[in-house]
Design an enzyme around this catalytic site. Structure first.
Site, PDB file in Angstrom:
ATOM      1  CB  CYS A 147      -2.974  30.588   4.077  1.00 26.36           C
ATOM      2  SG  CYS A 147      -1.826  31.981   4.177  1.00 26.36           S
ATOM      3  CB  CYS A 178      -4.403  28.597   7.538  1.00 23.45           C
ATOM      4  SG  CYS A 178      -4.412  29.221   9.232  1.00 23.45           S
ATOM      5  CB  CYS A 226       1.039  23.984  12.819  1.00 22.63           C
ATOM      6  SG  CYS A 226       1.490  25.332  11.740  1.00 22.63           S
ATOM      7  CB  CYS A 250      -6.069  35.370   9.694  1.00 23.80           C
ATOM      8  SG  CYS A 250      -4.606  35.806   8.730  1.00 23.80           S
ATOM      9  CB  CYS A 261       1.696  29.174  19.712  1.00 21.38           C
ATOM     10  SG  CYS A 261       1.182  29.614  18.041  1.00 21.38           S
ATOM     11  CD  GLU A 312      -8.615  27.923  19.338  1.00 18.62           C
ATOM     12  OE1 GLU A 312      -9.539  27.194  19.742  1.00 18.62           O
ATOM     13  OE2 GLU A 312      -7.970  27.689  18.314  1.00 18.62           O
TER      14      GLU A 312
END
Length: 391
Positions: A117, A120, A352, A113, A106, A93
């Protein structure tokens, strides 16, 4: 069959070398850069100031190919999110955030990933692979000219640039995909491509210390660090990479980076999590951390407090607005510039920490999370969770 070279994969020096291989002079590389990155051209026949013999060579040996757009959604606040196909069942994205005096894109650097985290949603998708240079810079290439097309703005120097700032804060950890990320950065900064200043390009990292040092020498841009905790015990549970590169090492790397950075401060991103990292004591610990009260370096910085965007798998909640305001005030009273990020694009899951894409998970994160859910149902909700114990 000859494999076509994707010219989006080549930075200025590499494109000059490629033209040399074709028997062409170096100035042809500059012409190609301008046609590709300033005019958005993908058809060699449209590059009218190139010799026909060169256009014929390129037509049989090269291509200009960005990831294909799967979906394109615009939020009520103007935020625009594209889902892009990067092959093998993976999608990433890219988000454009318009503001009164700038437009920020962004960008993602990985399909998924591996840092994982806790707060996230991207990390909960697991990790598939690193993106290529063409897949990274292709997001900027696609978005700039899609935005121009939708607004009737012509390509080239005469048309107003739509994207003035780039943040590498999308899916993935940029410094774990180092070479393609740096090559893409060099294209963003080159005057024959996008001509962005180093101050207007920000790389966000969770704290890969050796690569922070390497970036300072190779292509220092503005730096943002996903901090999210005020001590190692807490950060180990929120940002697992901290176990390898703890806060003291991270602060020292940030201090070293500032010697080469285009800005004289590091931005620390801090996701506000209810009753996890948002107390007055945590704020005071942060002040001590960046002001070197524990014997570490003094790190000139600003804090960007991010209201958490909840998703079910996290088991976390957003700090309430009065708590965020009180936390910010403690930092500001200590002389630290502090902002609270506006939540943008919530209605299209573009805020975010919400970028999830579609990832063929090599790390089997989703499978392991499902097992964890089963164990928590069996042994209680705190099974497997890191609990911070105060002295």
């Amino acid at each position: 069959m000859t494999t076509l070279t994707n010219l989006l994969d080549l930075d200025p020096a590499q494109l000059t070398a490629y033209c040399g291989e074709l028997g062409e002079k170096p100035f042809r590389a500059k012409q190609l850069l301008r046609w590709i990155h300033q005019f958005g051209a993908h058809d060699f026949d449209a590059m009218t100031d190139l010799a026909k013999s060169l256009r014929d060579k390129l037509a049989t040996r090269a291509m200009i190919a960005a990831p294909a757009v799967i979906s394109d959604h615009t939020s009520t606040d103007g935020t625009r999110k594209w889902l892009l196909d990067v092959g093998q069942g993976n999608a990433v994205e890219t988000v454009f955030i318009p503001e009164e005096n700038r437009g920020t894109l962004c960008i993602s650097t990985q399909a998924g990933c591996a840092v994982n985290c806790r707060f996230c949603s991207t990390g909960k998708q697991g990790f598939s692979r690193n993106l290529t240079v063409g897949e990274i810079i292709g997001q900027l290439w696609m978005a700039e000219f899609e935005l121009r097309k939708s607004k009737g703005v012509e390509p080239g120097h005469k048309g107003e640039r739509q994207i003035t700032n780039v943040v590498m804060m999308g899916m993935g950890e940029p410094l774990l995909n180092y070479e393609p990320t740096v090559t893409a950065l060099k294209l963003m900064l080159d005057d024959n491509a996008y001509g962005l200043s180093r101050r207007r390009v920000t790389l966000s990292t969770s704290g890969v210390v050796p690569m922070i040092d390497k970036l300072s020498q190779d292509c220092a841009v503005a730096m943002a660090v996903s901090l999210h905790a005020s001590n190692d015990t807490l950060r180990d549970g929120l940002v697992p990479l901290n176990k390898k590169y703890p806060l003291r090492e991270l602060m020292a790397a940030c201090k070293r980076y500032l010697e080469f950075a285009p800005r004289d401060f590091i931005t620390f991103e801090y996701c506000m999590l209810d009753d996890v990292n948002d107390t007055d004591a945590h704020a005071r610990e942060l002040i001590a951390l960046v002001q070197g009260h524990g014997g570490g370096p003094v790190v000139p910085c600003k804090f960007n407090l991010i209201p958490f965007n909840p998703f079910p798998e996290s088991g976390l909640k957003r700090s309430n607005n009065p708590r965020i305001k009180a936390f910010a005030q403690i930092l500001m009273d200590a002389g630290i510039v502090t902002t609270v990020r506006k939540t943008r694009g919530d209605d299209i899951d573009a805020a975010c920490g919400q970028l999830a894409g579609e990832v063929q998970d090599r790390t089997r994160v989703q499978e392991r999370m499902q097992k964890m859910t089963e164990y928590q149902q069996k042994f209680g909700k705190n099974f497997g969770r890191i609990i911070e114990v105060s002295e």
